[in-house]
Design a protein around this motif. Structure first.
Motif, PDB file in Angstrom:
ATOM      1  N   ALA A 128      -1.688   7.476   0.006  1.00  0.00           N
ATOM      2  CA  ALA A 128      -0.705   7.739  -0.738  1.00  0.00           C
ATOM      3  C   ALA A 128       0.742   6.834  -1.191  1.00  0.00           C
ATOM      4  CB  ALA A 128       0.497   9.385  -0.024  1.00  0.00           C
ATOM      5  N   TRP A 141       4.620   6.265  -3.408  1.00  0.00           N
ATOM      6  CA  TRP A 141       6.325   7.174  -2.702  1.00  0.00           C
ATOM      7  C   TRP A 141       6.794   7.930  -3.438  1.00  0.00           C
ATOM      8  CZ3 TRP A 141       9.190   6.523  -7.073  1.00  0.00           C
ATOM      9  CH2 TRP A 141       8.646   5.159  -7.758  1.00  0.00           C
ATOM     10  N   ASN A 142       6.038   8.439  -5.335  1.00  0.00           N
ATOM     11  CA  ASN A 142       7.194   9.174  -5.722  1.00  0.00           C
ATOM     12  C   ASN A 142       7.050  10.670  -5.770  1.00  0.00           C
ATOM     13  OD1 ASN A 142       4.656   8.945  -6.864  1.00  0.00           O
ATOM     14  ND2 ASN A 142       5.129   9.783  -9.463  1.00  0.00           N
ATOM     15  N   LYS A 170      -2.004   7.663   4.882  1.00  0.00           N
ATOM     16  CA  LYS A 170      -1.585   6.266   5.167  1.00  0.00           C
ATOM     17  C   LYS A 170      -0.583   6.546   3.549  1.00  0.00           C
ATOM     18  CE  LYS A 170      -0.556   2.758   2.833  1.00  0.00           C
ATOM     19  NZ  LYS A 170       0.586   2.923   2.740  1.00  0.00           N
ATOM     20  N   GLU A 205       4.758   3.050   2.002  1.00  0.00           N
ATOM     21  CA  GLU A 205       6.150   2.810   2.738  1.00  0.00           C
ATOM     22  C   GLU A 205       7.785   2.430   2.302  1.00  0.00           C
ATOM     23  OE1 GLU A 205       3.457   1.382   1.434  1.00  0.00           O
ATOM     24  OE2 GLU A 205       3.851  -0.691   0.362  1.00  0.00           O
ATOM     25  N   SER A 231      -2.680  -1.638   4.546  1.00  0.00           N
ATOM     26  CA  SER A 231      -3.336  -0.373   3.873  1.00  0.00           C
ATOM     27  C   SER A 231      -5.018  -1.510   3.342  1.00  0.00           C
ATOM     28  CB  SER A 231      -3.117  -0.293   2.278  1.00  0.00           C
ATOM     29  OG  SER A 231      -3.359   0.171   1.694  1.00  0.00           O
ATOM     30  N   GLY A 240      -1.921   6.350  -6.903  1.00  0.00           N
ATOM     31  CA  GLY A 240      -1.483   5.316  -7.021  1.00  0.00           C
ATOM     32  C   GLY A 240      -1.811   4.504  -8.156  1.00  0.00           C
ATOM     33  N   SER A 241      -1.067   3.048  -8.343  1.00  0.00           N
ATOM     34  CA  SER A 241      -1.327   2.242  -9.774  1.00  0.00           C
ATOM     35  C   SER A 241      -2.790   2.062  -9.776  1.00  0.00           C
ATOM     36  CB  SER A 241      -0.010   1.091  -9.679  1.00  0.00           C
ATOM     37  OG  SER A 241      -1.122   0.222  -8.594  1.00  0.00           O
ATOM     38  N   GLU A 254      -6.435   8.370  -8.407  1.00  0.00           N
ATOM     39  CA  GLU A 254      -5.470   9.619  -9.049  1.00  0.00           C
ATOM     40  C   GLU A 254      -4.585   8.415  -9.140  1.00  0.00           C
ATOM     41  OE1 GLU A 254      -5.682  12.780  -9.924  1.00  0.00           O
ATOM     42  OE2 GLU A 254      -7.193  13.125  -9.117  1.00  0.00           O
ATOM     43  N   LEU A 255      -4.600   7.757 -10.599  1.00  0.00           N
ATOM     44  CA  LEU A 255      -4.079   6.347 -11.595  1.00  0.00           C
ATOM     45  C   LEU A 255      -3.019   6.816 -12.377  1.00  0.00           C
ATOM     46  CD1 LEU A 255      -6.904   3.980 -11.271  1.00  0.00           C
ATOM     47  CD2 LEU A 255      -5.894   4.655  -9.017  1.00  0.00           C
ATOM     48  N   CYS A 289       3.572  10.201 -11.982  1.00  0.00           N
ATOM     49  CA  CYS A 289       2.727   9.801 -13.627  1.00  0.00           C
ATOM     50  C   CYS A 289       1.892  10.134 -14.429  1.00  0.00           C
ATOM     51  CB  CYS A 289       1.218   9.735 -12.190  1.00  0.00           C
ATOM     52  SG  CYS A 289       0.770  11.450 -11.412  1.00  0.00           S
ATOM     53  N   GLU A 320       2.356   1.491 -18.481  1.00  0.00           N
ATOM     54  CA  GLU A 320       2.806   2.398 -17.648  1.00  0.00           C
ATOM     55  C   GLU A 320       4.613   1.946 -17.602  1.00  0.00           C
ATOM     56  OE1 GLU A 320       1.783   3.714 -13.830  1.00  0.00           O
ATOM     57  OE2 GLU A 320       2.204   5.622 -14.381  1.00  0.00           O
ATOM     58  N   PHE A 330      -7.069  18.165 -11.373  1.00  0.00           N
ATOM     59  CA  PHE A 330      -5.693  17.653 -11.585  1.00  0.00           C
ATOM     60  C   PHE A 330      -6.563  16.035 -11.684  1.00  0.00           C
ATOM     61  CE2 PHE A 330      -2.491  14.211 -10.720  1.00  0.00           C
ATOM     62  CZ  PHE A 330      -1.660  14.819 -11.853  1.00  0.00           C
TER      63      PHE A 330
HETATM   64  P1  NAD Z   1       0.429   1.246  -5.465  1.00  0.00           P
HETATM   65  O1  NAD Z   1      -0.755   1.313  -6.055  1.00  0.00           O
HETATM   66  O2  NAD Z   1       1.434   0.086  -5.690  1.00  0.00           O
HETATM   67  O3  NAD Z   1       1.096   2.159  -4.111  1.00  0.00           O
HETATM   68  C1  NAD Z   1      -0.311   3.241  -3.618  1.00  0.00           C
HETATM   69  C2  NAD Z   1      -0.255   3.009  -2.268  1.00  0.00           C
HETATM   70  O4  NAD Z   1      -0.986   1.798  -2.017  1.00  0.00           O
HETATM   71  C3  NAD Z   1       0.734   2.570  -1.176  1.00  0.00           C
HETATM   72  O5  NAD Z   1       0.603   3.627  -0.440  1.00  0.00           O
HETATM   73  C4  NAD Z   1       0.599   1.433  -0.708  1.00  0.00           C
HETATM   74  O6  NAD Z   1       1.145   0.877   0.218  1.00  0.00           O
HETATM   75  C5  NAD Z   1      -0.873   1.017  -1.004  1.00  0.00           C
HETATM   76  N1  NAD Z   1      -1.329  -0.364  -1.622  1.00  0.00           N
HETATM   77  C6  NAD Z   1       0.028  -0.834  -2.495  1.00  0.00           C
HETATM   78  N2  NAD Z   1      -0.910  -2.567  -2.587  1.00  0.00           N
HETATM   79  C7  NAD Z   1      -1.840  -2.220  -1.966  1.00  0.00           C
HETATM   80  C8  NAD Z   1      -2.832  -3.237  -1.663  1.00  0.00           C
HETATM   81  N3  NAD Z   1      -2.691  -4.826  -2.481  1.00  0.00           N
HETATM   82  N4  NAD Z   1      -3.914  -3.280  -1.224  1.00  0.00           N
HETATM   83  C9  NAD Z   1      -4.696  -1.299  -0.646  1.00  0.00           C
HETATM   84  N5  NAD Z   1      -2.819  -0.776  -0.853  1.00  0.00           N
HETATM   85  C10 NAD Z   1      -1.790  -1.433  -1.495  1.00  0.00           C
HETATM   86  O7  NAD Z   1       1.272   2.562  -6.490  1.00  0.00           O
HETATM   87  P2  NAD Z   1       2.810   3.255  -6.359  1.00  0.00           P
HETATM   88  O8  NAD Z   1       3.830   2.444  -6.520  1.00  0.00           O
HETATM   89  O9  NAD Z   1       3.340   4.032  -5.030  1.00  0.00           O
HETATM   90  O10 NAD Z   1       2.808   4.428  -7.355  1.00  0.00           O
HETATM   91  C11 NAD Z   1       3.420   4.443  -8.727  1.00  0.00           C
HETATM   92  C12 NAD Z   1       1.842   4.228  -9.589  1.00  0.00           C
HETATM   93  O11 NAD Z   1       1.126   5.819  -9.054  1.00  0.00           O
HETATM   94  C13 NAD Z   1       2.217   4.479 -10.993  1.00  0.00           C
HETATM   95  O12 NAD Z   1       0.965   3.848 -11.587  1.00  0.00           O
HETATM   96  C14 NAD Z   1       1.820   5.926 -10.830  1.00  0.00           C
HETATM   97  O13 NAD Z   1       0.890   5.969 -11.857  1.00  0.00           O
HETATM   98  C15 NAD Z   1       0.534   6.313  -9.807  1.00  0.00           C
HETATM   99  N6  NAD Z   1       0.296   7.830  -9.304  1.00  0.00           N
HETATM  100  C16 NAD Z   1      -0.692   9.022  -9.662  1.00  0.00           C
HETATM  101  C17 NAD Z   1      -0.080  10.075  -9.798  1.00  0.00           C
HETATM  102  C18 NAD Z   1      -1.705  10.766 -10.119  1.00  0.00           C
HETATM  103  O14 NAD Z   1      -1.709  12.167  -9.675  1.00  0.00           O
HETATM  104  N7  NAD Z   1      -1.896  10.566 -10.893  1.00  0.00           N
HETATM  105  C19 NAD Z   1       0.366  10.450  -8.820  1.00  0.00           C
HETATM  106  C20 NAD Z   1       0.979   9.856  -8.688  1.00  0.00           C
HETATM  107  C21 NAD Z   1       1.417   8.733  -8.691  1.00  0.00           C
END
Ligand code: NAD
Length: 456
Positions: free
Chosen positions: A110, A112-113, A136, A139, A171, A186-187, A208-209, A242, A332, A400
């Motif tokens: 998951a 953080w947002n 997970k 952090e 992770s 995440g991203s 879900e990006l 997001c 983004e 979604f």
């Molecule tokens: P992130 O990708 O940095 O982190 C997400 C998760 O991945 C965290 O739990 C983190 O610990 C883990 N992670 C980070 N780097 C990693 C790596 N190199 N290898 C493995 N795991 C890793 O994203 P974020 O900054 O927490 O969230 C923001 C992003 O998430 C934005 O791009 C946003 O658009 C996207 N987002 C998408 C949705 C959706 O539903 N589509 C919802 C919320 C956020």
């Protein structure tokens, strides 16, 4: 430790205890009780993590999870039941079914947002579908993640559902294990890492990006209402959403009126000093604060533009006509900064929108219903709205998720249960009749089968 944990989960799955729908439902009921009784603790943790206003925490985190959980508890028996589907006449006589079976051990990662909702909602779906789960959380939100850990520990046996806390290293370690399913939010960049990690075992994934979400305002839009709805959808969670509008494309004749209306709506929502408003969240950390602040350099901040590094504060900001290759238009934004670009005609819209990867959402503000619908069809995106922003998220009947670079797969409501279930196709053939047509020898049968297939 992690390989052992995954093994325990796999062994527990093999006991077949999670296949009992009543067992799953009882645990979800226990989870619901726990989440309701701790709602205040959850909103407090979210406030500690990044000053998320209590109202926003209730609306976008706790209430949505409770609603989803209640629906899942109510409908689980129905969703889990084998579904009879219309049989093919080619198989006559037969009755055909879809069985929902769990994938096994699921990894949920998951962001953080929306650190509570985006961790608990997939957990609920994965458990409902009969899987075991390793979750997970992020952090970057330690208060919320600790609380999630406490809750999961209280409700589930560790071999059924466990929270593992940590950052990239943890992770990465988790992704090295073999899973039945991986659900990642995440991203885009980390999404690609997840997809790569899943590939050697052909593990199914939901990703879900994010993306650059356009928000189109045409010459017929009701500007006051448009501004109100954009201010809310963009600045909720300080733009760290997001599906927040990432940039505005406005018909040129409407731009000045739009700026006036936006300023009025910001003043109304957050006062003329948003930094003092209790209703405006902060940027999650220094790294993101610096990333966002860099986007303001050399830009014409027509509204806002104030920053305060000590308090991780960036005011609601509108940038007038940034260049398409500027910092703010590259990726983004994910913060309270909204670039505004005027357009003359639909060719401009296409040129700009199609120069980016497919976004997670797209919004159109227009009172010309035919045109709005045509724009919805013209562009590919995960989901969106006509005359509003981000509210498509709230309907559990709408799947979604993203498309292309903004993601793979979708969830919410029954879609979440289906995401975590493999749909097994089963044909039950009747024995009372056995038509000889399909069996060899085939001599003289080709003409007949052609006719039958044409008729079917
Ligand atoms: P992130 O990708 O940095 O982190 C997400 C998760 O991945 C965290 O739990 C983190 O610990 C883990 N992670 C980070 N780097 C990693 C790596 N190199 N290898 C493995 N795991 C890793 O994203 P974020 O900054 O927490 O969230 C923001 C992003 O998430 C934005 O791009 C946003 O658009 C996207 N987002 C998408 C949705 C959706 O539903 N589509 C919802 C919320 C956020």
């Amino acid at each position: 430790m992690i390989p052992q944990l995954v093994n325990n989960q796999k062994n527990f799955f093999k006991t077949r205890q999670t296949l009992d729908v009543t067992y799953r439902r009882d645990l979800l009921k226990k989870l619901l009780e726990e989440l309701i009784s701790r709602e205040h603790q959850i909103t407090e943790a979210l406030y500690k993590d990044f000053k998320k206003p209590e109202f926003e925490s209730v609306l976008t985190e706790t209430a949505i999870v409770i609603q989803d959980l209640k629906l899942t508890i109510k409908k689980l028996k129905l969703w889990a039941k084998p579904k009879r589907v219309f049989p093919s006449l080619l198989n006559f006589p037969s009755s055909d079914y879809l069985y929902s079976e769990p994938y096994g051990t699921v990894l949920v990662i998951a962001p953080w947002n929306y650190p509570y909702q985006l961790a608990i909602a997939p957990l609920v779906g994965a458990i409902a579908a009969g899987n075991t789960v390793v979750l997970k959380p992020s952090e970057l939100t330690p208060n919320t993640s600790n609380l999630i850990n406490e809750i999961v520990k209280k409700v589930f046996k560790p071999e059924h559902a466990t929270v593992i806390q940590g950052g990239v290293e943890v992770s990465t370690n988790l992704l090295e294990q073999q899973w039945g399913y991986i659900f990642f939010t995440g991203s885009v960049n980390v999404g690609k890492i997840v997809a790569k990690a899943a590939a050697p075992n052909l593990t199914p994934v939901t990703l879900e990006l994010g993306g650059k979400n356009p928000c189109i305002i045409d010459e017929t839009a009701n500007i006051k209402l448009t501004a109100k709805r954009i201010v809310w959808g963009k600045f909720v969670n300080a733009g760290q959403t997001c599906i927040a509008p990432d940039y505005i494309l406005i018909e040129q004749s409407k731009k000045e009126a739009f700026y006036k209306a936006i300023q009025a709506e910001i003043d109304e929502a957050y006062s003329t000093t948003p930094q003092d408003s209790k209703d405006f969240a902060r940027i999650i950390n220094k790294k993101n604060f610096d990333r966002l602040s860099k986007m303001l350099v050399d830009e014409n901040c027509i509204i806002g533009g104030q920053t305060d590094a000590d308090n991780l504060y960036i005011s609601p900001t509108l940038i007038d006509e940034p260049k398409l290759d500027s910092e703010v238009m590259k990726d983004e934004i994910f913060g309270p900064i909204l670039p505004v670009i005027s357009y003359e005609n639909e060719t401009d819209l296409e040129r700009i929108i199609l120069s980016y990867n497919k976004p997670l959402s797209l919004y159109v503000f227009s009172t010309n219903s035919a045109k709005a619908k045509q724009l919805m069809k013209r562009f590919s995106f995960g989901g969106g709205c006509i005359n509003d922003t981000i509210i498509h998220f709230a309907n559990h009947r709408l799947p979604f998720g993203g498309v292309g670079n903004s993601g793979i797969g979708a969830y919410h409501g029954q879609h979440t249960f289906d995401t975590f279930s493999h749909k097994k196709a089963v044909v039950k053939k009747g024995n009372w009749l056995d038509l000889p047509m399909r069996y060899a020898p085939y001599k003289g049968k080709v003409g007949v089968i052609r006719k039958i297939l044409k008729w079917l």
